[in-house]
Design a protein around this motif. Structure first.
Motif, PDB file in Angstrom:
ATOM      1  N   CYS A   1      -5.788   0.791   3.988  1.00 30.24           N
ATOM      2  CA  CYS A   1      -4.615   1.393   4.627  1.00 30.24           C
ATOM      3  C   CYS A   1      -3.940   2.312   3.608  1.00 30.24           C
ATOM      4  N   PRO A   2      -3.480   3.485   4.033  1.00 28.25           N
ATOM      5  CA  PRO A   2      -2.794   4.377   3.097  1.00 28.25           C
ATOM      6  C   PRO A   2      -1.421   3.825   2.713  1.00 28.25           C
ATOM      7  N   SER A   3      -0.835   4.399   1.680  1.00 29.29           N
ATOM      8  CA  SER A   3       0.512   3.968   1.293  1.00 29.29           C
ATOM      9  C   SER A   3       1.470   4.176   2.473  1.00 29.29           C
TER      10      SER A   3
ATOM     11  N   PRO B   1       4.377   1.358  -1.265  1.00 23.60           N
ATOM     12  CA  PRO B   1       3.808   2.442  -2.052  1.00 23.60           C
ATOM     13  C   PRO B   1       2.322   2.258  -2.379  1.00 23.60           C
ATOM     14  N   LEU B   2       1.817   1.021  -2.310  1.00 24.95           N
ATOM     15  CA  LEU B   2       0.424   0.746  -2.669  1.00 24.95           C
ATOM     16  C   LEU B   2      -0.491   0.826  -1.442  1.00 24.95           C
ATOM     17  N   PRO B   3      -1.679   1.397  -1.583  1.00 23.12           N
ATOM     18  CA  PRO B   3      -2.634   1.385  -0.469  1.00 23.12           C
ATOM     19  C   PRO B   3      -3.304   0.017  -0.339  1.00 23.12           C
TER      20      PRO B   3
ATOM     21  N   SER C   1       1.187  -6.026   4.251  1.00 18.89           N
ATOM     22  CA  SER C   1       2.597  -6.088   4.649  1.00 18.89           C
ATOM     23  C   SER C   1       3.369  -5.003   3.911  1.00 18.89           C
ATOM     24  N   CYS C   2       4.621  -4.858   4.266  1.00 18.67           N
ATOM     25  CA  CYS C   2       5.516  -3.893   3.628  1.00 18.67           C
ATOM     26  C   CYS C   2       6.667  -4.660   2.994  1.00 18.67           C
TER      27      CYS C   2
END
Length: 159
Positions: free
Chosen positions: A43-45, A67-69, A73-74
């Motif tokens: 998944c992209p950032s 910010p991390l690919p 979760s966020c």
């Protein structure tokens, strides 16, 4: 020669395997023709993949970031919030309460004079516990047996 199954998006079919294998959390599978885990893309950032077998990743949304690919979760932007992967929302976490747009730490008064706190944070004396439990918690006043002040819970007969 074993029958080659055609995978669907979010899955891949390794050569000679029994069936489709889901792409892992934090990835997605945009292709119908993937034959290895290399067909699963991180998944992209600012996106997340909360479960296996996704055909696309979900955006974090305006209340959170990632910010991390390759994440599942966020992270919520404000203090006292917890990210819900199910809908991407950031409600207040346990111990915090909603005040406008913000979550603020809920601070309780110290219960004095032999009173104890119920599960809603209210300090009750013996008489108030009896009224609260028999009128609001127990199915009927006759089923009230008492309360457990250390747990802040009513004790009702038959429950």
């Amino acid at each position: 020669m074993p029958k080659q199954l055609m995978p669907e998006q979010g899955f891949y079919c390794p050569e000679g395997d029994e069936g489709p294998v889901p792409c892992p959390r934090g990835t997605f599978g945009p292709s119908f023709w993937a034959t290895s885990i290399n067909g699963c893309i991180s998944c992209p950032s600012h996106h997340y993949g909360p479960r296996e077998g996704l055909s696309s990743c979900l955006p974090c949304g305006p209340w959170s970031q990632q910010p991390l690919p390759g994440q599942d979760s966020c992270t919520c932007l404000r203090e006292g919030q917890v990210f819900q992967a199910s809908d991407g929302q950031c409600p207040c976490t346990l111990g915090y309460t909603q005040k406008g747009e913000a979550c603020v730490l809920k601070v309780y008064e110290i219960c004095k004079d032999g009173r104890t706190r119920n599960q809603h944070g209210e300090c009750l004396d013996h008489k108030q516990w009896k009224q609260y439990c028999s009128q609001q918690v127990c199915p009927s006043p006759e089923l009230y047996e008492g309360y457990d002040g250390s747990l802040g819970l009513c004790v009702c007969r038959g429950l």
